[in-house]
Write an enzyme that holds these catalytic residues in place. Structure first.
Site, PDB file in Angstrom:
ATOM      1  N   SER A  15      66.637  37.308  -8.827  1.00  0.00           N
ATOM      2  CA  SER A  15      66.027  38.330  -9.662  1.00  0.00           C
ATOM      3  C   SER A  15      65.355  37.676 -10.880  1.00  0.00           C
ATOM      4  CB  SER A  15      67.084  39.378 -10.060  1.00  0.00           C
ATOM      5  OG  SER A  15      66.498  40.548 -10.553  1.00  0.00           O
ATOM      6  N   ASP A  45      64.283  45.045  -0.128  1.00  0.00           N
ATOM      7  CA  ASP A  45      64.513  44.943  -1.566  1.00  0.00           C
ATOM      8  C   ASP A  45      63.951  46.190  -2.245  1.00  0.00           C
ATOM      9  OD1 ASP A  45      64.602  44.291  -4.257  1.00  0.00           O
ATOM     10  OD2 ASP A  45      63.859  42.249  -3.976  1.00  0.00           O
ATOM     11  N   HIS A  87      68.246  43.588  -2.437  1.00  0.00           N
ATOM     12  CA  HIS A  87      67.870  42.679  -3.527  1.00  0.00           C
ATOM     13  C   HIS A  87      68.947  41.639  -3.821  1.00  0.00           C
ATOM     14  CE1 HIS A  87      65.648  41.544  -7.148  1.00  0.00           C
ATOM     15  NE2 HIS A  87      66.756  41.667  -7.855  1.00  0.00           N
TER      16      HIS A  87
END
Length: 418
Positions: free
Chosen positions: A234, A327, A361
């Protein structure tokens, strides 16, 4: 007498176990349940229904679940299908050194739907899932401005070095670093905000801080030079990519579902500031679960100018983009493709992308459960991460092998050829 066996009963959390049951009536429907209470007292649980064979036995490597939280032959299904009793709780190990996660497995010789069960299980077993192998050391780091924890594998070393970065959760997250050290890498879990005397909020990304951390790790007597690896997820993936663009010591970088441009907060390096990309609140989407998706928060095709894109062509090391196809936080595939196109336009071939269908994600080490959505300290609503539980589980198992292989090839083997 019914018996439930798990082999091994104590292992690293990224190691599979073998679950079997014996002494049951033949050809009957049985229920297997798993439960785990995390360090904050949050309960996670899963269940699956099976049918015993003619001998009254059950083997999760052989037998298919007929229903419950998963179906089919899934030897580790009870672990990766764990879900929180309270919505939006993320299973996250904080103390990686002193205690494992303890998963209780219960066997019932009937179809059990009620929670909690009103009957006693026929057999139970508690499994220990450790995040640190025997002999791994944890060294708290307060060196200059650098804050974190260095995990050193057992032995004299020196060992290949890695810096491990997480994203918007802030603080110090150690579970991946401790597992990497358990596989032979000296790994620095690096905090960069919301920890000790670091800034409480991320207002700018100071690459000089990460350069200081890189210099610290490279110069450590138990870390082999001349280069190190970096892994981030991330926002941490954005940091990792920025590091490989500007820091020559970084020879191998893994970016997991992260922006490949300056997002949200400007970057600063040696007095130069790179502006962040504009954000569009009207593009936020609320999922049926009540969590917010940031996938279209940045309108990439409209807002990302060449000035915002990270200069990946400057990277001298190898770059691996790990991309989850489901995601819900970021169009991570488009991000990776933009970076690879920029590399190619500059005649560079030191980047590649691996994709994982159905993954969300938060792509983490194997056998942990999918976190579909969870609270994040930076926003007032839970964040949607996405993913299909079974496909995400397969992706975590595959990607962890890909991560270890990449670092062994581009830190360990590359150095041996010098």
């Amino acid at each position: 007498m019914s018996r439930l066996t798990v082999t091994p009963v104590s292992a690293l959390t990224d190691e599979p176990v073998h679950i079997r049951a014996t002494g049951l009536p033949p050809s009957v429907l049985v229920t297997l349940k798993a439960s785990l209470t995390d360090e904050k007292g949050n309960l996670f649980h899963s269940r699956a229904f099976y049918r015993t064979n003619e001998a009254g036995d059950l083997d999760l490597k052989r037998d298919a679940a007929l229903g419950g939280d998963y179906v089919g032959v899934e030897p580790m299904g009870l672990f990766w299908s764990l879900k929180p009793e309270k919505a939006f709780r993320r299973l996250l190990k904080r103390d990686v050194m002193n205690s494992p996660f303890r998963v209780t497995l219960d066997l019932y010789d009937s179809f059990v739907l009620q929670e909690p069960a009103t009957e006693m299980p026929k057999a139970s077993q508690t499994v220990q899932r450790w995040f640190t192998a025997p002999g791994v050391q944890r060294v708290p780091i307060r060196s200059g401005r650098v804050r974190g924890a260095l995990f050193l594998p057992p032995g004299e070393g020196p060992f290949p070095g890695i810096i491990d970065l997480f994203g918007g959760i802030g603080g110090l997250v150690e579970f991946r670093a401790s597992l990497l050290a358990s596989h032979g890498f000296a790994t620095l879990a690096l905090a960069y905000f919301a920890y000790e005397d670091l800034p409480s909020h991320l207002k700018e990304l100071d690459l000089d801080y990460f350069e200081e951390a890189t210099d610290f790790l490279v110069s450590h007597p138990k870390v082999q030079g001349p280069g190190i690896g970096v892994i981030g997820v991330s926002k941490g993936a954005e940091v990792a990519l920025a590091m490989t663009c500007f820091l020559k010591q970084v020879v191998a970088t893994i970016c997991i579902n992260g922006p490949t441009w300056v997002s949200e907060t400007p970057h600063k390096y040696r007095g130069q500031v790179s502006p962040s990309t504009p954000m569009f609140l009207e593009s936020l989407r609320i999922d049926v679960s009540g969590a917010v998706s940031f996938r279209n928060f940045h309108k990439l095709h409209d807002t990302v100018s060449p000035l915002n894109l990270l200069p990946v062509e400057k990277a001298q090391g190898q770059i691996l983009f790990l991309v989850s196809e489901c995601d819900a936080c970021l169009d991570s595939r488009k991000c990776a493709e933009q970076a690879l196109e920029r590399l190619q336009s500059h005649g560079k071939s030191n980047g590649r992308m691996l994709t994982y269908p159905g993954a969300g994600h938060l792509l983490e080490p194997p056998y942990g459960p999918l976190c579909y959505a969870s609270w994040n300290p930076s926003i007032p609503l839970p964040m949607l991460w996405g993913g299909d539980p079974a496909l995400h589980a397969a992706a975590q198992e595959q990607s962890w092998g890909d991560i270890l292989k990449f670092f062994r090839q581009h830190i360990v083997e590359t150095r041996s050829k010098l």
